[in-house]
Design a protein around this motif. Structure first.
Motif, PDB file in Angstrom:
ATOM      1  N   HIS A 153       6.579  -4.998  29.213  1.00  0.00           N
ATOM      2  CA  HIS A 153       5.524  -6.227  29.254  1.00  0.00           C
ATOM      3  C   HIS A 153       6.166  -7.593  28.820  1.00  0.00           C
ATOM      4  N   GLY A 154       7.474  -7.670  28.539  1.00  0.00           N
ATOM      5  CA  GLY A 154       7.819  -8.940  27.976  1.00  0.00           C
ATOM      6  C   GLY A 154       9.155  -8.760  26.901  1.00  0.00           C
ATOM      7  N   LYS A 155       9.159  -8.869  25.756  1.00  0.00           N
ATOM      8  CA  LYS A 155      10.274  -8.793  24.857  1.00  0.00           C
ATOM      9  C   LYS A 155       9.683  -8.390  23.650  1.00  0.00           C
ATOM     10  N   ALA A 156      10.551  -7.655  22.733  1.00  0.00           N
ATOM     11  CA  ALA A 156      10.249  -7.434  21.316  1.00  0.00           C
ATOM     12  C   ALA A 156      11.482  -8.209  20.487  1.00  0.00           C
ATOM     13  N   VAL A 157      11.133  -8.776  19.500  1.00  0.00           N
ATOM     14  CA  VAL A 157      12.093  -9.586  18.516  1.00  0.00           C
ATOM     15  C   VAL A 157      12.011  -8.494  17.304  1.00  0.00           C
ATOM     16  N   TRP A 158      12.959  -8.270  16.717  1.00  0.00           N
ATOM     17  CA  TRP A 158      12.940  -7.521  15.573  1.00  0.00           C
ATOM     18  C   TRP A 158      14.051  -7.787  14.425  1.00  0.00           C
ATOM     19  N   PHE A 159      13.589  -7.641  13.443  1.00  0.00           N
ATOM     20  CA  PHE A 159      14.754  -7.416  12.123  1.00  0.00           C
ATOM     21  C   PHE A 159      14.361  -6.225  11.284  1.00  0.00           C
ATOM     22  N   THR A 160      15.378  -5.936  10.509  1.00  0.00           N
ATOM     23  CA  THR A 160      15.489  -4.835   9.624  1.00  0.00           C
ATOM     24  C   THR A 160      15.839  -5.408   8.197  1.00  0.00           C
ATOM     25  N   LEU A 161      15.242  -4.640   7.153  1.00  0.00           N
ATOM     26  CA  LEU A 161      15.479  -5.072   5.771  1.00  0.00           C
ATOM     27  C   LEU A 161      15.875  -3.855   5.115  1.00  0.00           C
ATOM     28  N   PRO A 162      17.098  -3.765   4.267  1.00  0.00           N
ATOM     29  CA  PRO A 162      17.248  -2.531   3.602  1.00  0.00           C
ATOM     30  C   PRO A 162      16.380  -2.235   2.465  1.00  0.00           C
ATOM     31  N   SER A 163      16.529  -1.023   2.066  1.00  0.00           N
ATOM     32  CA  SER A 163      15.909  -0.404   1.054  1.00  0.00           C
ATOM     33  C   SER A 163      16.470  -1.240  -0.303  1.00  0.00           C
ATOM     34  N   LEU A 164      15.604  -1.582  -1.209  1.00  0.00           N
ATOM     35  CA  LEU A 164      15.904  -2.005  -2.521  1.00  0.00           C
ATOM     36  C   LEU A 164      16.436  -1.007  -3.407  1.00  0.00           C
ATOM     37  N   THR A 165      16.017   0.401  -3.254  1.00  0.00           N
ATOM     38  CA  THR A 165      16.357   1.380  -4.189  1.00  0.00           C
ATOM     39  C   THR A 165      17.514   2.142  -3.513  1.00  0.00           C
ATOM     40  N   PRO A 166      18.641   2.548  -4.176  1.00  0.00           N
ATOM     41  CA  PRO A 166      19.741   3.126  -3.421  1.00  0.00           C
ATOM     42  C   PRO A 166      19.484   4.629  -2.965  1.00  0.00           C
ATOM     43  N   GLN A 167      19.786   5.107  -1.934  1.00  0.00           N
ATOM     44  CA  GLN A 167      19.291   6.279  -1.394  1.00  0.00           C
ATOM     45  C   GLN A 167      20.297   7.477  -1.834  1.00  0.00           C
ATOM     46  N   SER A 168      19.873   8.758  -2.188  1.00  0.00           N
ATOM     47  CA  SER A 168      20.723   9.803  -2.576  1.00  0.00           C
ATOM     48  C   SER A 168      21.456  10.426  -1.186  1.00  0.00           C
ATOM     49  N   LEU A 200       8.276   1.713   8.465  1.00  0.00           N
ATOM     50  CA  LEU A 200       8.938   2.279   7.273  1.00  0.00           C
ATOM     51  C   LEU A 200      10.108   3.260   7.425  1.00  0.00           C
ATOM     52  N   LEU A 201      11.236   2.978   7.300  1.00  0.00           N
ATOM     53  CA  LEU A 201      12.251   3.798   7.401  1.00  0.00           C
ATOM     54  C   LEU A 201      12.752   4.444   6.202  1.00  0.00           C
ATOM     55  N   PRO A 202      13.492   5.468   6.080  1.00  0.00           N
ATOM     56  CA  PRO A 202      14.235   6.023   4.873  1.00  0.00           C
ATOM     57  C   PRO A 202      15.278   4.888   4.313  1.00  0.00           C
ATOM     58  N   THR A 203      15.516   4.217   5.122  1.00  0.00           N
ATOM     59  CA  THR A 203      16.729   3.029   4.608  1.00  0.00           C
ATOM     60  C   THR A 203      16.005   1.713   4.545  1.00  0.00           C
ATOM     61  N   GLY A 204      14.920   1.351   4.593  1.00  0.00           N
ATOM     62  CA  GLY A 204      14.270   0.358   4.502  1.00  0.00           C
ATOM     63  C   GLY A 204      12.742   0.023   5.294  1.00  0.00           C
ATOM     64  N   CYS A 205      13.009  -0.887   6.046  1.00  0.00           N
ATOM     65  CA  CYS A 205      11.998  -1.179   6.930  1.00  0.00           C
ATOM     66  C   CYS A 205      12.326  -2.088   8.064  1.00  0.00           C
ATOM     67  N   GLN A 206      11.615  -1.854   9.711  1.00  0.00           N
ATOM     68  CA  GLN A 206      11.689  -2.640  10.475  1.00  0.00           C
ATOM     69  C   GLN A 206      10.571  -3.291  11.070  1.00  0.00           C
ATOM     70  N   ASP A 210       0.733  -1.329   0.049  1.00  0.00           N
ATOM     71  CA  ASP A 210      -0.201   0.086  -0.174  1.00  0.00           C
ATOM     72  C   ASP A 210       0.835   1.375   0.006  1.00  0.00           C
ATOM     73  N   ILE A 211       1.877   1.119   0.598  1.00  0.00           N
ATOM     74  CA  ILE A 211       2.866   2.419   0.517  1.00  0.00           C
ATOM     75  C   ILE A 211       3.952   2.242  -0.400  1.00  0.00           C
ATOM     76  N   ASP A 212       4.234   1.207  -1.004  1.00  0.00           N
ATOM     77  CA  ASP A 212       4.957   1.158  -2.339  1.00  0.00           C
ATOM     78  C   ASP A 212       6.287   1.126  -1.636  1.00  0.00           C
ATOM     79  N   ALA A 213       6.545   0.431  -0.476  1.00  0.00           N
ATOM     80  CA  ALA A 213       7.889   0.398   0.380  1.00  0.00           C
ATOM     81  C   ALA A 213       8.825  -0.010  -0.398  1.00  0.00           C
ATOM     82  N   PRO A 214      10.301   0.501  -0.064  1.00  0.00           N
ATOM     83  CA  PRO A 214      11.431   0.110  -0.833  1.00  0.00           C
ATOM     84  C   PRO A 214      11.935  -1.101  -0.444  1.00  0.00           C
ATOM     85  N   ALA A 215      11.460  -1.815   0.532  1.00  0.00           N
ATOM     86  CA  ALA A 215      12.016  -3.130   1.273  1.00  0.00           C
ATOM     87  C   ALA A 215      11.514  -4.156   0.376  1.00  0.00           C
ATOM     88  N   ASP A 216      11.987  -5.430   0.256  1.00  0.00           N
ATOM     89  CA  ASP A 216      11.633  -6.702  -0.355  1.00  0.00           C
ATOM     90  C   ASP A 216      10.502  -7.331   0.399  1.00  0.00           C
TER      91      ASP A 216
END
Length: 143
Positions: free
Chosen positions: A128-143, A72-78, A35-41
């Motif tokens: 209240h417990g824990k958060a487990v996370w991952f990040t993925l980089p953007s598929l498009t190069p950032q300027s 959604l991050l400028p460098t990908g997503c988390q 929906d947001i045309d995210a730059p991540a895979d």
């Protein structure tokens, strides 16, 4: 922020503490990133999200919902999955003693996938417990 870098956006969604949460999470991450045309895979985000949610359901004992957080991050997503168990996920940051999972076993490869396919991953204690996370980089190069 440069005009070609998308603004940050985030979602926080409660999921049932049951196996039904896995296909729901897959559909939510796919839809949110499309929906947001995210730059991540999107395919990788969907796979790793399903792994985190499945682990939270299988390895925590609680009737409380788990929570999916997508940013959604400028460098990908988390992506984060929150559960009520403060114990860290074994094998996420480093392989478990004894090496990699047995390829003939049905379980044991989810955290390996997360470590291998994400640009970074980890966990943190929450109120209240824990958060487990991952990040993925953007598929498009950032300027």
């Amino acid at each position: 922020m440069p005009p070609d870098v998308p603004p940050s956006a985030s979602w926080r969604i409660a999921l049932p503490h049951s196996t039904a949460a896995v296909p729901i999470a897959r559909a939510l991450i796919r839809t949110a990133l499309a929906d947001i045309d995210a730059p991540a895979d999107t395919d990788t985000a969907e796979l790793l999200t399903a792994e985190l949610v499945a682990n939270a359901v299988e390895h925590t004992r609680s009737d409380e919902p788990i929570e999916l957080v997508v940013e959604l991050l400028p460098t990908g997503c988390q992506v984060e999955v929150h559960d009520r168990d403060p114990a860290p996920p074994g094998g996420l940051s480093f392989p478990r003693p004894g090496g990699e999972p047995d390829p003939w076993q049905e379980h044991g490869r989810g955290l390996l996938l997360i470590r291998t396919l994400s640009s970074s991953c980890g966990h943190r204690t929450t109120e209240h417990g824990k958060a487990v996370w991952f990040t993925l980089p953007s598929l498009t190069p950032q300027s």
